[in-house]
Design an enzyme around this catalytic site. Structure first.
Site, PDB file in Angstrom:
ATOM      1  N   LYS A  53       0.841  -1.201   0.000  1.00  0.00           N
ATOM      2  CA  LYS A  53       0.000   0.000   0.000  1.00  0.00           C
ATOM      3  C   LYS A  53       0.878   1.254   0.000  1.00  0.00           C
ATOM      4  O   LYS A  53       0.630   2.207  -0.733  1.00  0.00           O
ATOM      5  CB  LYS A  53      -0.935  -0.008   1.219  1.00  0.00           C
ATOM      6  CG  LYS A  53      -2.073  -1.011   1.066  1.00  0.00           C
ATOM      7  CD  LYS A  53      -2.824  -1.276   2.361  1.00  0.00           C
ATOM      8  CE  LYS A  53      -3.851  -2.395   2.142  1.00  0.00           C
ATOM      9  NZ  LYS A  53      -4.546  -2.806   3.359  1.00  0.00           N
ATOM     10  N   GLN A  97      -4.573  -1.524   9.571  1.00  0.00           N
ATOM     11  CA  GLN A  97      -4.496  -2.852   8.940  1.00  0.00           C
ATOM     12  C   GLN A  97      -5.135  -3.905   9.850  1.00  0.00           C
ATOM     13  O   GLN A  97      -4.784  -4.019  11.019  1.00  0.00           O
ATOM     14  CB  GLN A  97      -3.019  -3.193   8.640  1.00  0.00           C
ATOM     15  CG  GLN A  97      -2.824  -4.508   7.923  1.00  0.00           C
ATOM     16  CD  GLN A  97      -3.415  -4.518   6.510  1.00  0.00           C
ATOM     17  OE1 GLN A  97      -3.314  -3.548   5.773  1.00  0.00           O
ATOM     18  NE2 GLN A  97      -4.063  -5.618   6.146  1.00  0.00           N
ATOM     19  N   ASP A 120     -11.066   2.950   4.061  1.00  0.00           N
ATOM     20  CA  ASP A 120     -11.365   1.518   3.928  1.00  0.00           C
ATOM     21  C   ASP A 120     -12.877   1.292   3.849  1.00  0.00           C
ATOM     22  O   ASP A 120     -13.328   0.217   3.463  1.00  0.00           O
ATOM     23  CB  ASP A 120     -10.826   0.742   5.149  1.00  0.00           C
ATOM     24  CG  ASP A 120      -9.535   0.001   4.833  1.00  0.00           C
ATOM     25  OD1 ASP A 120      -9.276  -0.230   3.632  1.00  0.00           O
ATOM     26  OD2 ASP A 120      -8.810  -0.345   5.776  1.00  0.00           O
TER      27      ASP A 120
END
Ligand code: NDP
Length: 295
Positions: A53, A97, A120
């Site tokens: 990422k 994460q 997200d």
């Protein structure tokens, strides 16, 4: 006739070029989109996702704020960088994460993220907006699936879509996106899971079949309608002594057999995978544009 392969790497590359051009345009106005990344612990898969990422951000000119915390980080210690980045105008997106270590309450952490920076798309407020059909950040993997379908010329409207898997990050949000009264929706959606009585009965009806179960090659050719579009979200490690690492990656679909029956199919790797990070970059760009009053 063998299916046409949907090249996720290529679609992702095209989208990343588009995003890069928009980032460059913003930079002319001294706006640099920023993504804050938090990783707790040293899980190798999570480390490799986070590295990918950050590398992707760097390549297209998104600034990234990297926060690596030890596995024994307490919940309130994890809140500190979230609070800091919630209030930092340089940060447009915050990504924690997952999965988090067991002693940390994932819901509380997701709730602590500023919904305007929830790139997200996992904050309950944004999930609610998505379900209600309001504009919000869409979760990256299901959004990537929709982009792959659209950019491959697949008609979603009116299609019978069958999704195998009902997780909060893939199956459920994808089903919700596809039933919206919108150009990216208007499908008739069935969601299957481990309690589904006759899985093949449903999968065989699908014009578009999405496999997101995390079970290697569970979708066999006899479960697929002739000419169906097959999207394989699954990423599974299966032992393979012929490989240097001792394993290979495979999807949830028996690719070799199903490709003889489908009209379009995604491979694993190189299908949905590259789209997930691309949609994260897309959401971060959209957030930066919104913060700058440009959308
Ligand atoms: P989860 O394990 O959270 O969910 C799996 C879902 O599949 C569950 O709803 C489960 O049903 C259902 N399921 C499992 N086995 C069967 C079966 N035999 N028949 C019917 N349904 C079944 O997985 P995720 O959604 O997180 O991920 C799914 C897959 O996608 C994984 O391989 C993962 O690695 C991959 N993935 C790939 C991404 C990418 O970027 N390419 C991103 C995210 C995930 P039940 O609810 O009843 O248990």
């Amino acid at each position: 006739m063998a299916a046409k392969i949907i090249d996720g790497k290529q679609v992702a590359q095209t989208m990343r070029e588009e995003i890069k051009q928009e980032v460059e345009k913003l930079k002319k106005d001294n706006i640099v989109p920023g993504l804050g990344v938090i990783l707790v612990g040293e899980d190798p898969a999570s480390q490799s996702y986070v590295r990918a990422k950050e590398k992707a951000c760097e390549k297209i000119g998104i600034y990234s704020d990297d926060n690596r915390l030890p596995a024994d980080t307490k919940q309130d210690e994890l809140m500190a960088p979230i609070k800091r980045m919630n209030n930092d105008p340089k940060i447009n997106g915050i990504l924690v994460q997952l999965p988090l270590p067991d002693h940390i309450n994932e819901t509380d952490v997701l709730l602590a993220i500023n919904p305007d920076k929830d790139v997200d798309g996992f904050h309950p407020m944004n999930i609610g907006k998505m379900v209600a059909g309001e504009k919000t950040f869409w979760p990256c993997t299901p959004h990537g699936v929709i982009q792959l379908l659209q950019r491959s010329g697949v008609k979603i409207e009116g299609a019978e879509v069958v999704i195998v898997g009902r997780s909060n990050i893939v199956g459920k949000p994808l089903a919700n996106m596809l039933i919206q009264k919108a150009p990216t929706g208007n499908a008739t959606v069935t969601v299957c899971h481990t309690r589904t009585k006759d899985l093949a009965f449903h999968t065989k009806r699908a014009d578009i079949l999405v496999a997101a179960a995390g079970k290697p090659e569970m979708i066999t050719a006899d479960m697929v309608k002739e000419g169906a579009v097959v999207i394989d979200v699954g990423v599974n490690r299966v032992e393979d002594p012929s490989k240097e690492k001792g394993y290979r990656l495979t999807g949830d679909v028996d690719f070799e057999a199903v490709k003889e029956k489908a009209s379009l199919i995604t491979p694993v790797p190189g299908g949905v995978g590259p789209m997930t990070i691309t949609m994260l970059l897309y959401n971060t760009l959209e957030s930066a544009k919104k913060a700058a009053g440009k959308v």
